[in-house]
Design a protein around this motif. Structure first.
Motif, PDB file in Angstrom:
ATOM      1  N   LYS A 183       0.833  -1.193   0.000  1.00  0.00           N
ATOM      2  CA  LYS A 183       0.000   0.000   0.000  1.00  0.00           C
ATOM      3  C   LYS A 183       0.876   1.254   0.000  1.00  0.00           C
ATOM      4  CE  LYS A 183      -4.206  -1.756   2.177  1.00  0.00           C
ATOM      5  NZ  LYS A 183      -5.224  -1.532   3.239  1.00  0.00           N
ATOM      6  N   THR A 184       0.305   2.350  -0.472  1.00  0.00           N
ATOM      7  CA  THR A 184       1.028   3.613  -0.550  1.00  0.00           C
ATOM      8  C   THR A 184       0.216   4.721   0.108  1.00  0.00           C
ATOM      9  OG1 THR A 184       0.026   4.262  -2.653  1.00  0.00           O
ATOM     10  CG2 THR A 184       2.023   2.882  -2.753  1.00  0.00           C
ATOM     11  N   HIS A 185       0.842   5.893   0.215  1.00  0.00           N
ATOM     12  CA  HIS A 185       0.152   7.035   0.821  1.00  0.00           C
ATOM     13  C   HIS A 185      -0.635   7.839  -0.209  1.00  0.00           C
ATOM     14  CE1 HIS A 185       3.404   9.302  -1.055  1.00  0.00           C
ATOM     15  NE2 HIS A 185       2.742  10.410  -0.794  1.00  0.00           N
ATOM     16  N   PHE A 186      -0.284   7.700  -1.505  1.00  0.00           N
ATOM     17  CA  PHE A 186      -0.852   8.606  -2.507  1.00  0.00           C
ATOM     18  C   PHE A 186      -2.203   8.153  -3.047  1.00  0.00           C
ATOM     19  CE2 PHE A 186       2.327   5.861  -4.540  1.00  0.00           C
ATOM     20  CZ  PHE A 186       1.594   5.258  -5.536  1.00  0.00           C
ATOM     21  N   LYS A 187      -2.489   6.838  -3.005  1.00  0.00           N
ATOM     22  CA  LYS A 187      -3.790   6.338  -3.451  1.00  0.00           C
ATOM     23  C   LYS A 187      -4.101   5.048  -2.706  1.00  0.00           C
ATOM     24  CE  LYS A 187      -4.571   8.240  -8.077  1.00  0.00           C
ATOM     25  NZ  LYS A 187      -4.811   7.913  -9.501  1.00  0.00           N
ATOM     26  N   PRO A 188      -5.391   4.747  -2.527  1.00  0.00           N
ATOM     27  CA  PRO A 188      -5.758   3.530  -1.805  1.00  0.00           C
ATOM     28  C   PRO A 188      -5.465   2.269  -2.607  1.00  0.00           C
ATOM     29  CG  PRO A 188      -7.711   4.606  -2.681  1.00  0.00           C
ATOM     30  CD  PRO A 188      -6.579   5.535  -2.912  1.00  0.00           C
ATOM     31  N   GLY A 201       9.054   5.334 -17.342  1.00  0.00           N
ATOM     32  CA  GLY A 201       8.325   5.645 -16.117  1.00  0.00           C
ATOM     33  C   GLY A 201       7.988   7.110 -15.932  1.00  0.00           C
ATOM     34  N   LYS A 202       7.467   7.403 -14.729  1.00  0.00           N
ATOM     35  CA  LYS A 202       7.036   8.761 -14.398  1.00  0.00           C
ATOM     36  C   LYS A 202       7.737   9.325 -13.172  1.00  0.00           C
ATOM     37  CE  LYS A 202       2.397   8.149 -16.315  1.00  0.00           C
ATOM     38  NZ  LYS A 202       0.933   8.231 -16.044  1.00  0.00           N
ATOM     39  N   ASN A 203       8.593   8.528 -12.524  1.00  0.00           N
ATOM     40  CA  ASN A 203       9.239   8.997 -11.298  1.00  0.00           C
ATOM     41  C   ASN A 203      10.538   8.245 -11.044  1.00  0.00           C
ATOM     42  OD1 ASN A 203       8.512   6.497  -9.718  1.00  0.00           O
ATOM     43  ND2 ASN A 203       6.449   7.252 -10.201  1.00  0.00           N
ATOM     44  N   ASP A 204      11.121   8.475  -9.881  1.00  0.00           N
ATOM     45  CA  ASP A 204      12.365   7.804  -9.492  1.00  0.00           C
ATOM     46  C   ASP A 204      12.155   6.862  -8.314  1.00  0.00           C
ATOM     47  OD1 ASP A 204      11.879   9.603  -7.490  1.00  0.00           O
ATOM     48  OD2 ASP A 204      13.907  10.441  -7.449  1.00  0.00           O
ATOM     49  N   GLY A 209       7.670  13.171  -2.168  1.00  0.00           N
ATOM     50  CA  GLY A 209       8.666  13.168  -1.105  1.00  0.00           C
ATOM     51  C   GLY A 209       8.788  11.865  -0.339  1.00  0.00           C
ATOM     52  N   THR A 210       7.905  10.926  -0.573  1.00  0.00           N
ATOM     53  CA  THR A 210       7.974   9.618   0.091  1.00  0.00           C
ATOM     54  C   THR A 210       8.621   8.614  -0.855  1.00  0.00           C
ATOM     55  OG1 THR A 210       5.986  10.051   1.407  1.00  0.00           O
ATOM     56  CG2 THR A 210       6.673   7.760   1.179  1.00  0.00           C
TER      57      THR A 210
END
Length: 244
Positions: A183-188, A201-204, A209-210
């Motif tokens: 699970k993550t903090h940005f979406k359920p 991709g879209k990130n690193d 910040g998490t």
């Protein structure tokens, strides 16, 4: 007084307005019988310039300089202005900054408290409540729980460190390594963090910040478990240099 007379029989003209404090131009239609001072006043709302500190220049449709429009009492039509020409409004006020009227971050925004919004009768939320739609439906929580349980089961088959192939909405398959499951903090729900072999991709590996895993920028992505298939998916080789 001859210079104050309208030079042509056409009583209006279509021109483009440009300004030294805005990056955009706009098309406007003016009566040739208005004075230059009146024109400057009208431009305050269009170009953001001040009538007191602005000088006007007339350019042809290719933006070549024709003349200054420097007599406030003269009529617009007393200058050789024709359709599609450009009037440049140049504000000499040093306090004016380029783009100051385009930065929406400086605009004060109206915000309403959640409780107050919840009591309004004619909102999208109120409509959904009345019709028991979306999260206001009677079985919403049940469906949400069932979806999460299914994602949990699907994620259990995926192990961190596994080679994988990702398919989203029938797009090209992308290969990589599973770096995160959970699970993550940005979406359920449950998410799979993938380090792609190529910069698809879209990130690193971090969101807001998490950090969830490490990878170079544009190589990381988070996808749903049903989009991921693990197995013997070796890194695809690029043979482009072997063929001319």
């Amino acid at each position: 007084m001859a210079e104050y007379q309208v030079q042509s029989k056409q009583d209006h003209v279509n021109v483009r307005i440009a300004s030294n404090i805005n990056s955009f131009a706009s098309e406007r239609r003016y009566q040739k019988s208005i004075s230059i001072l009146e024109l400057k006043a009208k431009l305050e709302l269009i170009a953001g310039t001040s009538a007191n500190t602005t000088r006007l220049e007339l350019h042809d449709e290719d933006d070549k300089f024709i003349c200054k429009m420097d007599n406030n009492q003269s009529l617009l039509g007393s200058y050789p202005v024709e359709d599609n020409m450009i009037i440049h409004a140049i504000d000499s006020d040093p306090s004016r900054k380029v783009g100051e009227f385009e930065d929406v971050s400086k605009v004060e925004k109206y915000e309403i408290e959640e409780d107050a919004y919840d009591k309004l009768p004619d909102t999208v939320r109120a409509f959904k409540k009345r019709n028991k739609m979306g999260r206001f439906s009677e079985d919403y929580e049940k469906k949400l729980q069932e979806k999460e349980e299914l994602e949990m089961k699907e994620s259990e088959r995926i192990q961190v460190g596994s080679r994988c192939e990702v398919t989203i909405d029938n797009t090209l398959k992308r290969r990589g390594i599973v770096k995160f499951v959970g699970k993550t903090h940005f979406k359920p729900g449950y998410w799979i963090g993938v380090h792609y072999d190529e910069p698809y991709g879209k990130n690193d590996g971090s969101i807001d910040g998490t950090r969830y895993f490490e990878c170079p920028p544009k190589y990381g992505s988070f996808v749903k478990p049903n989009c991921v298939q693990t197995g013997d998916f070796p890194e695809e080789m690029d043979f482009s240099d072997d063929e001319i």
